[in-house]
Design a protein around this motif. Structure first.
Motif, PDB file in Angstrom:
ATOM      1  N   GLY A  32      14.862  82.399 -44.015  1.00 12.90           N
ATOM      2  CA  GLY A  32      14.065  82.140 -43.034  1.00 12.90           C
ATOM      3  C   GLY A  32      12.383  82.413 -43.244  1.00 12.90           C
ATOM      4  N   PRO A  33      11.775  81.844 -42.165  1.00 19.74           N
ATOM      5  CA  PRO A  33       9.941  82.265 -42.347  1.00 19.74           C
ATOM      6  C   PRO A  33       9.565  84.207 -42.277  1.00 19.74           C
ATOM      7  CG  PRO A  33      10.142  80.778 -41.113  1.00 19.74           C
ATOM      8  CD  PRO A  33      12.517  81.303 -40.969  1.00 19.74           C
ATOM      9  N   PHE A  34       8.629  83.856 -43.215  1.00 23.44           N
ATOM     10  CA  PHE A  34       8.184  85.635 -43.258  1.00 23.44           C
ATOM     11  C   PHE A  34       7.532  86.019 -41.729  1.00 23.44           C
ATOM     12  CE2 PHE A  34       9.238  86.866 -48.032  1.00 23.44           C
ATOM     13  CZ  PHE A  34      10.993  87.258 -48.016  1.00 23.44           C
ATOM     14  N   SER A  35       7.394  86.311 -41.709  1.00 17.85           N
ATOM     15  CA  SER A  35       6.547  86.949 -40.311  1.00 17.85           C
ATOM     16  C   SER A  35       6.009  88.412 -40.966  1.00 17.85           C
ATOM     17  CB  SER A  35       6.960  88.223 -39.102  1.00 17.85           C
ATOM     18  OG  SER A  35       6.391  88.857 -37.979  1.00 17.85           O
ATOM     19  N   TYR A  36       4.657  87.933 -41.279  1.00 18.35           N
ATOM     20  CA  TYR A  36       3.033  88.712 -41.431  1.00 18.35           C
ATOM     21  C   TYR A  36       1.621  88.980 -41.084  1.00 18.35           C
ATOM     22  CZ  TYR A  36       1.629  84.608 -43.711  1.00 18.35           C
ATOM     23  OH  TYR A  36       1.030  83.452 -43.709  1.00 18.35           O
ATOM     24  N   ARG A  37       1.074  89.248 -41.375  1.00 26.48           N
ATOM     25  CA  ARG A  37       0.272  89.743 -40.696  1.00 26.48           C
ATOM     26  C   ARG A  37      -1.056  89.149 -41.520  1.00 26.48           C
ATOM     27  NH1 ARG A  37      -1.385  95.286 -38.030  1.00 26.48           N
ATOM     28  NH2 ARG A  37      -3.554  93.698 -37.490  1.00 26.48           N
ATOM     29  N   ALA A  38      -2.823  88.271 -41.581  1.00 27.76           N
ATOM     30  CA  ALA A  38      -3.617  87.905 -42.449  1.00 27.76           C
ATOM     31  C   ALA A  38      -3.416  89.559 -43.034  1.00 27.76           C
ATOM     32  CB  ALA A  38      -4.412  87.605 -42.033  1.00 27.76           C
ATOM     33  N   GLY A  39      -4.311  89.070 -44.236  1.00 32.93           N
ATOM     34  CA  GLY A  39      -4.354  91.191 -45.440  1.00 32.93           C
ATOM     35  C   GLY A  39      -3.693  91.634 -46.191  1.00 32.93           C
ATOM     36  N   GLN A  40      -2.152  90.997 -45.602  1.00 33.14           N
ATOM     37  CA  GLN A  40      -0.758  91.652 -46.356  1.00 33.14           C
ATOM     38  C   GLN A  40      -0.439  91.145 -47.571  1.00 33.14           C
ATOM     39  OE1 GLN A  40       2.480  91.895 -43.039  1.00 33.14           O
ATOM     40  NE2 GLN A  40       1.882  93.661 -43.635  1.00 33.14           N
ATOM     41  N   PHE A  41       0.510  92.075 -48.337  1.00 29.10           N
ATOM     42  CA  PHE A  41       0.852  91.223 -49.484  1.00 29.10           C
ATOM     43  C   PHE A  41       2.559  91.293 -49.389  1.00 29.10           C
ATOM     44  CE2 PHE A  41      -0.019  95.823 -49.534  1.00 29.10           C
ATOM     45  CZ  PHE A  41       1.403  96.405 -49.788  1.00 29.10           C
ATOM     46  N   CYS A  42       2.911  90.677 -50.829  1.00 30.86           N
ATOM     47  CA  CYS A  42       4.494  90.879 -51.332  1.00 30.86           C
ATOM     48  C   CYS A  42       4.441  91.816 -52.587  1.00 30.86           C
ATOM     49  CB  CYS A  42       5.303  89.320 -51.089  1.00 30.86           C
ATOM     50  SG  CYS A  42       5.483  88.604 -49.810  1.00 30.86           S
ATOM     51  N   THR A  43       6.145  92.737 -52.789  1.00 28.66           N
ATOM     52  CA  THR A  43       5.714  92.363 -54.183  1.00 28.66           C
ATOM     53  C   THR A  43       6.675  91.742 -54.837  1.00 28.66           C
ATOM     54  OG1 THR A  43       5.280  94.586 -53.997  1.00 28.66           O
ATOM     55  CG2 THR A  43       6.612  95.188 -55.837  1.00 28.66           C
ATOM     56  N   ALA A  94      13.706  80.230 -58.024  1.00 30.60           N
ATOM     57  CA  ALA A  94      13.881  81.324 -57.128  1.00 30.60           C
ATOM     58  C   ALA A  94      12.941  82.352 -57.352  1.00 30.60           C
ATOM     59  CB  ALA A  94      15.275  81.071 -56.839  1.00 30.60           C
ATOM     60  N   VAL A  95      12.564  83.185 -56.417  1.00 26.43           N
ATOM     61  CA  VAL A  95      12.089  84.515 -57.310  1.00 26.43           C
ATOM     62  C   VAL A  95      12.303  85.669 -55.916  1.00 26.43           C
ATOM     63  CG1 VAL A  95      10.036  83.878 -58.221  1.00 26.43           C
ATOM     64  CG2 VAL A  95       9.559  83.696 -56.141  1.00 26.43           C
ATOM     65  N   GLU A  96      12.515  86.657 -56.562  1.00 24.37           N
ATOM     66  CA  GLU A  96      12.535  87.570 -56.191  1.00 24.37           C
ATOM     67  C   GLU A  96      11.198  88.512 -55.381  1.00 24.37           C
ATOM     68  OE1 GLU A  96      16.516  90.105 -56.415  1.00 24.37           O
ATOM     69  OE2 GLU A  96      15.203  89.814 -58.244  1.00 24.37           O
ATOM     70  N   LEU A  97      11.342  88.973 -53.405  1.00 24.43           N
ATOM     71  CA  LEU A  97      10.216  89.414 -53.515  1.00 24.43           C
ATOM     72  C   LEU A  97      10.752  90.139 -51.819  1.00 24.43           C
ATOM     73  CD1 LEU A  97       7.864  87.061 -51.782  1.00 24.43           C
ATOM     74  CD2 LEU A  97      10.252  86.295 -52.613  1.00 24.43           C
ATOM     75  N   THR A  98       9.485  91.273 -51.657  1.00 25.23           N
ATOM     76  CA  THR A  98       9.542  92.323 -50.358  1.00 25.23           C
ATOM     77  C   THR A  98       9.163  91.081 -48.989  1.00 25.23           C
ATOM     78  OG1 THR A  98       7.816  93.423 -50.651  1.00 25.23           O
ATOM     79  CG2 THR A  98       9.905  94.174 -52.142  1.00 25.23           C
ATOM     80  N   ARG A  99       9.432  91.110 -48.151  1.00 24.23           N
ATOM     81  CA  ARG A  99       8.580  90.791 -47.295  1.00 24.23           C
ATOM     82  C   ARG A  99       7.787  91.455 -47.151  1.00 24.23           C
ATOM     83  NH1 ARG A  99      11.508  88.777 -42.898  1.00 24.23           N
ATOM     84  NH2 ARG A  99      13.836  88.535 -42.915  1.00 24.23           N
ATOM     85  N   PRO A 100       6.092  90.952 -46.615  1.00 23.17           N
ATOM     86  CA  PRO A 100       4.761  91.794 -46.468  1.00 23.17           C
ATOM     87  C   PRO A 100       4.570  92.734 -45.877  1.00 23.17           C
ATOM     88  CG  PRO A 100       5.194  89.563 -45.567  1.00 23.17           C
ATOM     89  CD  PRO A 100       6.572  89.492 -45.804  1.00 23.17           C
ATOM     90  N   ALA A 101       3.805  93.434 -46.901  1.00 32.39           N
ATOM     91  CA  ALA A 101       3.364  94.469 -46.431  1.00 32.39           C
ATOM     92  C   ALA A 101       1.737  94.808 -46.120  1.00 32.39           C
ATOM     93  CB  ALA A 101       4.408  95.669 -47.497  1.00 32.39           C
TER      94      ALA A 101
END
Length: 333
Positions: A32-43, A94-101
């Motif tokens: 499902g969609p990630f919740s994030y804030r503008a300016g954040q990143f994923c690893t 498909a790729v693996e990534l963290t949720r935005p931080a």
């Protein structure tokens, strides 16, 4: 509050060519969609020739203006992850990534917003600009420094924002091959009478240092750094001396303990113990190295990734966490 799994899978639905060496990966997370804030990143976590590698990339999308999650990656000469993503990932993969931080985010204010980007540093700056324009009445101006015309990113998007917000948004391009490297005088000229503005900076370290030193103030400065060296914690103990206590670490099915060493982070202790825990930036930005302190306590030198609630629950960035007096037990996610 339990933290969701660190790495999750997402399908690359589209790949957009932003410049000669930059691509935007449009992502659809499987859960499902990630919740994030503008300016954040994923690893991102990738396997390159049998070695697991981690790199952090900022979102170029903003949740208030874009229905899709977009992260932009610039190919770096010799960069193992950026080159692997460019050369191996296709639409439908498909790729693996963290949720935005990350905490490189807008603060509640009516102050003007000045953005300073060097090369691919435009990625989080664009995200912030889109969010500020869509959700506030703030005036936004960007100074974008690029190597040459071929390396320019997001030109169409920035021109579209200029047309949509003619009274509140503008941007200036500085091309090194035409005007030489950006200098302090150019930065101060761009700021003009808006010294009280919030200034957001992202780009190569020399670019960031130049802009930070040239800004006249008194406005606040926010900088996004990936790979910066973290400051050390002052201590009367010799750097490599053993101090009282033990560091016990659980990683998967492995459990090890080593004597504490002065000024050594939990990540360094884990490596000394023969473990290979996940990490990426080693500067307190990306949260790849997150772990939970189950006994004892530790102080983080830098924390630009965890919320106050997560810290209160015992989460630490092991690349920044130095044990306090006594023994400590840590469990990696």
């Amino acid at each position: 509050m339990s933290r969701p799994p660190l790495f999750q899978r997402a399908t690359v639905t589209r790949i957009v060519k932003e410049s000669s060496d930059a691509r935007t990966f449009v992502l659809a997370p499987h859960d499902g969609p990630f919740s994030y804030r503008a300016g954040q990143f994923c690893t991102f976590r990738v396997d390159v020739d049998g070695t697991e590698l981690f790199r952090s990339y900022s979102m170029s999308s903003a949740p208030e203006t874009d229905g899709e999650l977009m992260t932009t990656v610039k190919r770096v000469p010799g960069g193992k992850v950026s080159n692997w993503l460019h050369d191996n990932v296709a639409e439908g993969d498909a790729v693996e990534l963290t949720r935005p931080a990350g905490t490189f985010c807008l603060r509640p204010t009516s102050a003007p917003l000045l953005g300073f980007s060097g090369g691919s540093g435009i990625t989080p700056i664009l995200s912030l600009a889109k969010s500020a324009l869509a959700t506030t009445d703030r005036h936004v101006r960007l100074l974008c420094a690029d190597r040459d015309h071929a390396s320019v990113m997001f030109d169409a998007v920035l021109n579209e924002l200029t047309e949509r917000y003619p009274d509140r948004f503008s941007f200036v391009r500085h091309l090194d091959d035409r005007g030489g490297f950006l200098d302090a005088a150019a930065v101060r000229h761009f700021v003009g009478a808006e010294g009280e503005a919030d200034s957001y900076l992202c780009g190569p370290e020399p670019f960031m240092a130049l802009v930070e030193s040239a800004l006249p103030g008194p406005g606040r400065i926010f900088s996004e750094r990936f790979g910066a060296v973290a400051p050390t914690v002052p201590s009367a103990d010799a750097p490599d001396s053993e101090v009282e206590g033990t560091v016990s670490i659980v990683l998967g099915r492995k459990k090890v303990s080593v004597p504490r060493k002065a000024n050594e982070t939990l990540l360094e202790s884990a490596r000394r113990a023969g473990l290979t825990p996940p990490f990426s930036c080693e500067s307190g930005n990306c949260a790849t190295c997150i772990a939970t302190v189950t006994e004892g306590s530790a102080t983080m030198r830098v924390n630009d990734a965890l919320s106050d609630d997560e810290v209160a629950e015992g989460y630490v960035l092991t690349c920044q966490a130095v044990p306090d007096t006594g023994s400590i037990k840590v469990r990696y996610e």
